[in-house]
Scaffold this active site. Structure first.
Site, PDB file in Angstrom:
ATOM      1  N   ALA A 171       0.847  -1.200   0.000  1.00 58.62           N
ATOM      2  CA  ALA A 171       0.000   0.000   0.000  1.00 58.62           C
ATOM      3  C   ALA A 171       0.879   1.246   0.000  1.00 58.62           C
ATOM      4  O   ALA A 171       1.474   1.581   1.023  1.00 58.62           O
ATOM      5  CB  ALA A 171      -0.907  -0.005   1.228  1.00 58.62           C
TER       6      ALA A 171
ATOM      7  N   SER B 229      11.565  -0.602  -4.577  1.00 58.10           N
ATOM      8  CA  SER B 229      11.589  -0.163  -5.975  1.00 58.10           C
ATOM      9  C   SER B 229      13.018   0.069  -6.441  1.00 58.10           C
ATOM     10  O   SER B 229      13.890   0.464  -5.652  1.00 58.10           O
ATOM     11  CB  SER B 229      10.821   1.158  -6.064  1.00 58.10           C
ATOM     12  OG  SER B 229      11.046   1.756  -7.305  1.00 58.10           O
TER      13      SER B 229
ATOM     14  N   TYR C 207       9.948   9.722  -3.999  1.00 55.42           N
ATOM     15  CA  TYR C 207       9.355   8.373  -3.926  1.00 55.42           C
ATOM     16  C   TYR C 207      10.440   7.336  -3.599  1.00 55.42           C
ATOM     17  O   TYR C 207      10.282   6.519  -2.682  1.00 55.42           O
ATOM     18  CB  TYR C 207       8.675   8.065  -5.266  1.00 55.42           C
ATOM     19  CG  TYR C 207       8.359   6.620  -5.480  1.00 55.42           C
ATOM     20  CD1 TYR C 207       7.323   6.007  -4.773  1.00 55.42           C
ATOM     21  CD2 TYR C 207       9.083   5.850  -6.385  1.00 55.42           C
ATOM     22  CE1 TYR C 207       7.029   4.668  -4.964  1.00 55.42           C
ATOM     23  CE2 TYR C 207       8.790   4.513  -6.591  1.00 55.42           C
ATOM     24  CZ  TYR C 207       7.768   3.926  -5.869  1.00 55.42           C
ATOM     25  OH  TYR C 207       7.492   2.602  -6.056  1.00 55.42           O
TER      26      TYR C 207
ATOM     27  N   LYS D 259      11.190   4.786  -0.153  1.00 52.65           N
ATOM     28  CA  LYS D 259      11.401   3.328  -0.177  1.00 52.65           C
ATOM     29  C   LYS D 259      12.702   2.950   0.547  1.00 52.65           C
ATOM     30  O   LYS D 259      12.738   1.980   1.294  1.00 52.65           O
ATOM     31  CB  LYS D 259      11.418   2.824  -1.627  1.00 52.65           C
ATOM     32  CG  LYS D 259      10.078   2.958  -2.328  1.00 52.65           C
ATOM     33  CD  LYS D 259       9.042   2.015  -1.727  1.00 52.65           C
ATOM     34  CE  LYS D 259       7.689   2.148  -2.365  1.00 52.65           C
ATOM     35  NZ  LYS D 259       6.669   1.272  -1.772  1.00 52.65           N
TER      36      LYS D 259
ATOM     37  N   PHE E 162      11.600  -3.531 -10.696  1.00 52.79           N
ATOM     38  CA  PHE E 162      11.901  -2.671 -11.838  1.00 52.79           C
ATOM     39  C   PHE E 162      10.546  -2.267 -12.441  1.00 52.79           C
ATOM     40  O   PHE E 162       9.633  -1.968 -11.686  1.00 52.79           O
ATOM     41  CB  PHE E 162      12.919  -3.360 -12.761  1.00 52.79           C
ATOM     42  CG  PHE E 162      14.328  -3.178 -12.204  1.00 52.79           C
ATOM     43  CD1 PHE E 162      14.698  -3.779 -11.011  1.00 52.79           C
ATOM     44  CD2 PHE E 162      15.240  -2.332 -12.818  1.00 52.79           C
ATOM     45  CE1 PHE E 162      15.957  -3.546 -10.443  1.00 52.79           C
ATOM     46  CE2 PHE E 162      16.499  -2.099 -12.270  1.00 52.79           C
ATOM     47  CZ  PHE E 162      16.856  -2.705 -11.085  1.00 52.79           C
TER      48      PHE E 162
ATOM     49  N   PHE F 138       8.742  10.611 -24.307  1.00 59.20           N
ATOM     50  CA  PHE F 138       9.505  11.633 -23.595  1.00 59.20           C
ATOM     51  C   PHE F 138      10.982  11.602 -23.983  1.00 59.20           C
ATOM     52  O   PHE F 138      11.812  11.047 -23.259  1.00 59.20           O
ATOM     53  CB  PHE F 138       9.346  11.463 -22.081  1.00 59.20           C
ATOM     54  CG  PHE F 138       7.923  11.626 -21.590  1.00 59.20           C
ATOM     55  CD1 PHE F 138       7.118  12.648 -22.076  1.00 59.20           C
ATOM     56  CD2 PHE F 138       7.402  10.772 -20.622  1.00 59.20           C
ATOM     57  CE1 PHE F 138       5.817  12.807 -21.622  1.00 59.20           C
ATOM     58  CE2 PHE F 138       6.100  10.928 -20.160  1.00 59.20           C
ATOM     59  CZ  PHE F 138       5.303  11.944 -20.665  1.00 59.20           C
TER      60      PHE F 138
HETATM   61  N1  UFG Z   1       7.310   7.181 -21.127  1.00 58.43           N
HETATM   62  C1  UFG Z   1       6.958   7.879 -22.283  1.00 58.43           C
HETATM   63  N2  UFG Z   1       5.697   8.354 -22.370  1.00 58.43           N
HETATM   64  C2  UFG Z   1       4.754   8.166 -21.405  1.00 58.43           C
HETATM   65  C3  UFG Z   1       5.119   7.455 -20.235  1.00 58.43           C
HETATM   66  C4  UFG Z   1       6.406   6.979 -20.137  1.00 58.43           C
HETATM   67  O1  UFG Z   1       7.771   8.082 -23.169  1.00 58.43           O
HETATM   68  O2  UFG Z   1       3.627   8.647 -21.558  1.00 58.43           O
HETATM   69  C5  UFG Z   1       8.683   6.673 -21.003  1.00 58.43           C
HETATM   70  C6  UFG Z   1       9.431   7.271 -19.836  1.00 58.43           C
HETATM   71  O3  UFG Z   1      10.031   8.492 -20.192  1.00 58.43           O
HETATM   72  C7  UFG Z   1      10.427   6.170 -19.530  1.00 58.43           C
HETATM   73  C8  UFG Z   1       9.679   4.871 -19.897  1.00 58.43           C
HETATM   74  O4  UFG Z   1       8.606   5.293 -20.754  1.00 58.43           O
HETATM   75  O5  UFG Z   1      11.522   6.293 -20.376  1.00 58.43           O
HETATM   76  C9  UFG Z   1       9.089   4.190 -18.704  1.00 58.43           C
HETATM   77  O6  UFG Z   1       8.380   5.133 -17.933  1.00 58.43           O
HETATM   78  P1  UFG Z   1       7.383   4.733 -16.766  1.00 58.43           P
HETATM   79  O7  UFG Z   1       6.732   5.979 -16.289  1.00 58.43           O
HETATM   80  O8  UFG Z   1       6.491   3.633 -17.225  1.00 58.43           O
HETATM   81  O9  UFG Z   1       8.325   4.102 -15.663  1.00 58.43           O
HETATM   82  P2  UFG Z   1       9.616   4.679 -14.938  1.00 58.43           P
HETATM   83  O10 UFG Z   1      10.808   3.977 -15.519  1.00 58.43           O
HETATM   84  O11 UFG Z   1       9.648   6.143 -14.931  1.00 58.43           O
HETATM   85  O12 UFG Z   1       9.364   4.223 -13.438  1.00 58.43           O
HETATM   86  C10 UFG Z   1       8.860   2.925 -13.108  1.00 58.43           C
HETATM   87  C11 UFG Z   1       7.987   3.085 -11.866  1.00 58.43           C
HETATM   88  C12 UFG Z   1       8.822   3.548 -10.715  1.00 58.43           C
HETATM   89  C13 UFG Z   1       9.978   2.598 -10.523  1.00 58.43           C
HETATM   90  C14 UFG Z   1      10.764   2.433 -11.796  1.00 58.43           C
HETATM   91  C15 UFG Z   1      11.804   1.384 -11.597  1.00 58.43           C
HETATM   92  O13 UFG Z   1       6.920   3.983 -12.146  1.00 58.43           O
HETATM   93  O14 UFG Z   1       8.033   3.568  -9.559  1.00 58.43           O
HETATM   94  O15 UFG Z   1       9.909   2.047 -12.837  1.00 58.43           O
HETATM   95  O16 UFG Z   1      12.537   1.110 -12.732  1.00 58.43           O
HETATM   96  F1  UFG Z   1      10.798   3.076  -9.584  1.00 58.43           F
END
Ligand code: UFG
Length: 331
Positions: free
Chosen positions: A82, A125, A149, A153, A177, A216
């Protein structure tokens, strides 16, 4: 064994609950349904609608273990999932993340001590590592979180370390991950609300819920310029919880392990494969970089294999996409 699953109605929590039920555990789910869904509950698991900030309700939930079948004592373990989990939001609302992720977990730990629940599996995480100094990232990698965040953790991991020494709590910190995919047997149908992660955003775009999505940045130091992540299928995460639970209860030993696939896929690779599998164009435009995104994150999962015999089985791109699409296409 009797297991209390806190946050068991959420995306990962529901898959973990399903896995434990399949493995013959008695499960009780505790969730405030702020992001979890009733749709994600199973009739074989009792449900307590409660909040981790309500200490007396946590204590009474933990005492319920004695009323379960095959039980002569309290819960054998609890799994704590949670938490608030949007890294970007945590930088804007650190108070929310301190409250939910730190204060809420301290309540859980203290209630566990008070009621004699000695084993805890904690959702940590890969965000604890921050900007990678090398990949694949193993558990010895320095922990210097880049967002609040990730800080929440690692703080809880450290508190767990002290509770192990001082209160005889045994824990498994599971450093996830990028969780993705849906149950390979299609038994979990509740979709995440307001997702910020790549897979659900691609799915929402494919369904037409979003007109277009953003990529992005395409100027990273990676082969196609988009970021590379280690996507781990949620059924694999779920089996990791079950195996970690067995390990800490049988060996009376705490562990901290990565749960990843060891593979990296770029945003463009995921997008292209999704378009092919779903057989629909997925409108996407390149926008600027999102702050705090490292170019590449991949996991070393050697320790999870060595200690638990765990490795990812469903985390190939095709299964990740197909199972996600199965969950979304019918909605
Ligand atoms: N991305 C896009 N467009 C979007 C959403 C994401 O291009 O609309 C890209 C991001 O820039 C990134 C990749 O997709 O390069 C993955 O992004 P996510 O938001 O899916 O995931 P993150 O890697 O940012 O983070 C996730 C979890 C975190 C965790 C992390 C661990 O959200 O809580 O993985 O690797 F810590």
């Amino acid at each position: 064994m009797n297991i209390l699953i806190i946050g068991g109605a959420g995306y990962i929590g529901s898959h973990v609950t399903r896995e434990l039920l399949d493995n013959g555990y008695n499960c009780v789910v505790f969730d405030n349904l702020s992001s979890g869904l009733r749709e994600n509950l199973f009739k074989e698991a009792s449900f307590i609608h409660g909040d981790i900030h309500d200490y007396p309700s946590l204590v009474s939930a933990m005492k319920l273990g004695t009323m379960l079948p095959d039980s002569n004592s309290q819960f054998d373990a609890l799994i704590h999932l949670a938490a608030s989990k949007a890294a970007g939001e945590s930088m804007l609302k650190p108070e929310k993340y301190s409250h939910n992720n730190i204060a809420g977990t301290i309540n859980i730990l203290n209630a566990a001590c008070e009621t004699g629940v000695r084993n805890i599996v904690f959702s940590s995480s890969a965000a604890v590592y921050g900007e990678p100094q090398y990949t694949p990232i193993d558990e010895k990698h320095p922990v210097i979180p880049e967002n609040f965040y990730g800080f929440t953790k690692i703080e809880i991991e450290r508190i767990l370390g002290w509770y192990d020494k001082l209160k005889n709590i045994r824990y498994a910190c599971l450093r996830y991950f990028n969780a993705a995919g849906y149950d390979v047997k299609g038994r979990i149908t509740g979709l995440e609300q307001n997702p910020a992660n790549l897979f659900p955003i691609i799915m929402e775009t494919a369904c037409g819920v979003r007109k277009e999505m953003s990529v992005f940045g395409n100027d990273y130091d990676t082969p196609d310029g988009t970021c590379i992540r280690d996507y781990i299928h949620v059924n694999d995460l779920a089996s990791g919880h079950s195996m970690a639970l067995d390990y800490i209860t049988k060996n009376n030993k705490s562990i901290t392990v990565n749960l990843g696939s060891g593979n990296g896929f770029s945003v463009n690779q995921v997008l292209e494969a999704s378009g092919k599998i779903i057989n629909k164009p997925i409108p996407a435009k390149i926008t600027g970089r999102r702050s705090g995104d490292p170019a590449k994150l991949t996991a070393s999962c050697a320790l999870a294999f060595e200690l638990l015999g765990w490795k990812a089985k469903h985390s190939d791109l095709e299964t990740l996409i197909k199972t996600s699409w199965n969950a979304y296409k019918n909605k």
